[in-house]
Design a protein around this motif. Structure first.
Motif, PDB file in Angstrom:
ATOM      1  N   VAL A   1       0.853  -1.187   0.000  1.00  8.85           N
ATOM      2  CA  VAL A   1       0.000   0.000   0.000  1.00  8.85           C
ATOM      3  C   VAL A   1       0.892   1.242   0.000  1.00  8.85           C
ATOM      4  CG1 VAL A   1      -1.781   1.268   1.277  1.00  8.85           C
ATOM      5  CG2 VAL A   1      -1.809  -1.246   1.242  1.00  8.85           C
ATOM      6  N   PHE A   2       0.581   2.189  -0.873  1.00  7.14           N
ATOM      7  CA  PHE A   2       1.350   3.427  -0.888  1.00  7.14           C
ATOM      8  C   PHE A   2       1.181   4.170   0.439  1.00  7.14           C
ATOM      9  CE2 PHE A   2       0.880   2.922  -5.562  1.00  7.14           C
ATOM     10  CZ  PHE A   2       2.223   3.053  -5.924  1.00  7.14           C
ATOM     11  N   PRO A   3       2.222   4.852   0.904  1.00  8.28           N
ATOM     12  CA  PRO A   3       2.154   5.516   2.218  1.00  8.28           C
ATOM     13  C   PRO A   3       1.052   6.562   2.338  1.00  8.28           C
ATOM     14  CG  PRO A   3       4.429   5.383   1.442  1.00  8.28           C
ATOM     15  CD  PRO A   3       3.565   4.952   0.298  1.00  8.28           C
ATOM     16  N   ASP A   4       0.620   7.131   1.204  1.00  6.33           N
ATOM     17  CA  ASP A   4      -0.395   8.196   1.264  1.00  6.33           C
ATOM     18  C   ASP A   4      -1.823   7.676   1.095  1.00  6.33           C
ATOM     19  OD1 ASP A   4      -0.148   7.508  -1.387  1.00  6.33           O
ATOM     20  OD2 ASP A   4       0.521   9.474  -2.082  1.00  6.33           O
ATOM     21  N   SER A   5      -1.987   6.382   0.895  1.00  8.77           N
ATOM     22  CA  SER A   5      -3.321   5.855   0.579  1.00  8.77           C
ATOM     23  C   SER A   5      -4.265   5.884   1.771  1.00  8.77           C
ATOM     24  CB  SER A   5      -3.211   4.417   0.053  1.00  8.77           C
ATOM     25  OG  SER A   5      -2.522   4.372  -1.167  1.00  8.77           O
ATOM     26  N   ASN A   6      -3.850   5.297   2.880  1.00  8.25           N
ATOM     27  CA  ASN A   6      -4.753   5.167   4.019  1.00  8.25           C
ATOM     28  C   ASN A   6      -5.230   6.510   4.552  1.00  8.25           C
ATOM     29  OD1 ASN A   6      -5.946   2.907   5.393  1.00  8.25           O
ATOM     30  ND2 ASN A   6      -3.914   1.980   5.463  1.00  8.25           N
TER      31      ASN A   6
ATOM     32  N   LEU B   1      -1.295  11.407  -3.405  1.00  6.78           N
ATOM     33  CA  LEU B   1      -2.676  11.416  -2.913  1.00  6.78           C
ATOM     34  C   LEU B   1      -2.851  12.428  -1.796  1.00  6.78           C
ATOM     35  CD1 LEU B   1      -3.636   7.630  -2.922  1.00  6.78           C
ATOM     36  CD2 LEU B   1      -3.988   9.355  -4.698  1.00  6.78           C
ATOM     37  N   ASN B   2      -1.751  12.845  -1.192  1.00  8.17           N
ATOM     38  CA  ASN B   2      -1.832  13.897  -0.171  1.00  8.17           C
ATOM     39  C   ASN B   2      -2.313  15.217  -0.753  1.00  8.17           C
ATOM     40  OD1 ASN B   2      -0.869  12.211   1.898  1.00  8.17           O
ATOM     41  ND2 ASN B   2       1.264  12.661   1.396  1.00  8.17           N
ATOM     42  N   ASP B   3      -2.249  15.357  -2.085  1.00  3.59           N
ATOM     43  CA  ASP B   3      -2.734  16.578  -2.725  1.00  3.59           C
ATOM     44  C   ASP B   3      -4.254  16.608  -2.831  1.00  3.59           C
ATOM     45  OD1 ASP B   3      -0.066  17.217  -3.163  1.00  3.59           O
ATOM     46  OD2 ASP B   3      -0.066  16.542  -5.253  1.00  3.59           O
ATOM     47  N   LEU B   4      -4.897  15.459  -2.734  1.00  3.86           N
ATOM     48  CA  LEU B   4      -6.340  15.401  -2.988  1.00  3.86           C
ATOM     49  C   LEU B   4      -7.181  16.144  -1.954  1.00  3.86           C
ATOM     50  CD1 LEU B   4      -8.581  14.277  -4.847  1.00  3.86           C
ATOM     51  CD2 LEU B   4      -8.655  12.259  -3.357  1.00  3.86           C
TER      52      LEU B   4
END
Length: 241
Positions: free
Chosen positions: A111-116, A229-232
């Motif tokens: 899992v990518f670190p920014d997903s959860n 994903l932290n940008d979302l």
């Protein structure tokens, strides 16, 4: 006045998670357990050739030809190792069966670190979430094993629905599940055509995830790009388009 976002739809592979090691390495590890020593680079090349051929002859796991994903992957694995000189039918079947089940759980996925955190943010924002993925029937087990499944209200895989991105009908089916207009839905994925262009063609607010900043598509404005994903969360809160 802008329609508020109600749903976030997600691609999975290379968006929320990735294979833990290269296919060549993982296939070689399984071959080694069977007593075979094969160069990872050779196996990787053979896999890519076999994958292209299998996808061309039997797209979307061979659904139109009456196949399922396990049969499809068995053919691909057999073709991969046959290119590397393995010709024992029983051994090829054993390798294919083992590798298929090896990828059923979280062991071979990362899992990518920014997903959860991003998924949790969306949930805390009151948004519902779903998956639209060119994946097979193993996806639910993988997401459960990786601790991501509970974030989603539904999963739509191409094997389940019989169509694969970039066919827009898989997104049309997702919109039916969401029960809201397309402009209330966001989709996040890493593929320019499958995820970004196809979702946008239906009025969904598509975002292109470009972790390596390498897509280079000039028609994708900066506000539609995510380097992480932290940008979302900021995009969702700003509600820009």
């Amino acid at each position: 006045m802008r329609v508020p976002v109600r749903w976030v739809l997600w691609d999975v592979k290379d968006t929320l998670l990735k294979v833990r090691r290269s296919v060549g390495e993982q296939y070689c590890s399984e071959a080694e357990r069977a007593g075979l020593k094969l160069p990872a680079a050779q196996v990787e090349t053979a896999f890519r050739q076999s994958y292209r051929q299998q996808s061309r002859l039997f797209p979307n796991y061979g659904r139109a030809q009456g196949m399922d994903s396990q049969v499809w992957w068995t053919g691909l694995v057999r073709g991969t190792f046959a290119q590397c000189g393995v010709d024992d039918p029983a051994l090829l079947d054993r390798l294919a069966n083992n590798l298929y089940h090896n990828f059923c759980g979280p062991e071979n996925w990362e899992v990518f670190p920014d997903s959860n955190n991003t998924l949790k943010f969306c949930t805390n924002l009151g948004l519902k979430q779903g998956v639209v993925s060119n994946f097979d029937k193993r996806l639910e087990g993988i997401l459960r094993g990786c601790g991501l499944f509970t974030h989603f209200s539904f999963l739509l895989t191409s094997e389940e629905v019989g169509v694969a991105k970039p066919d827009p009908s898989i997104f049309t089916q997702a919109l039916v599940r969401c029960g809201v207009q397309a402009s209330s839905v966001v989709h996040v994925g890493d593929h320019y055509v499958n995820d970004y262009l196809t979702s946008r063609s239906l009025g969904i607010r598509g975002y292109l995830l470009d972790r390596q900043d390498c897509h280079g598509h000039l028609d994708v404005p900066p506000q539609h790009r995510l380097q992480s994903l932290n940008d979302l969360p900021a995009r969702l809160q700003q509600d820009t388009d």
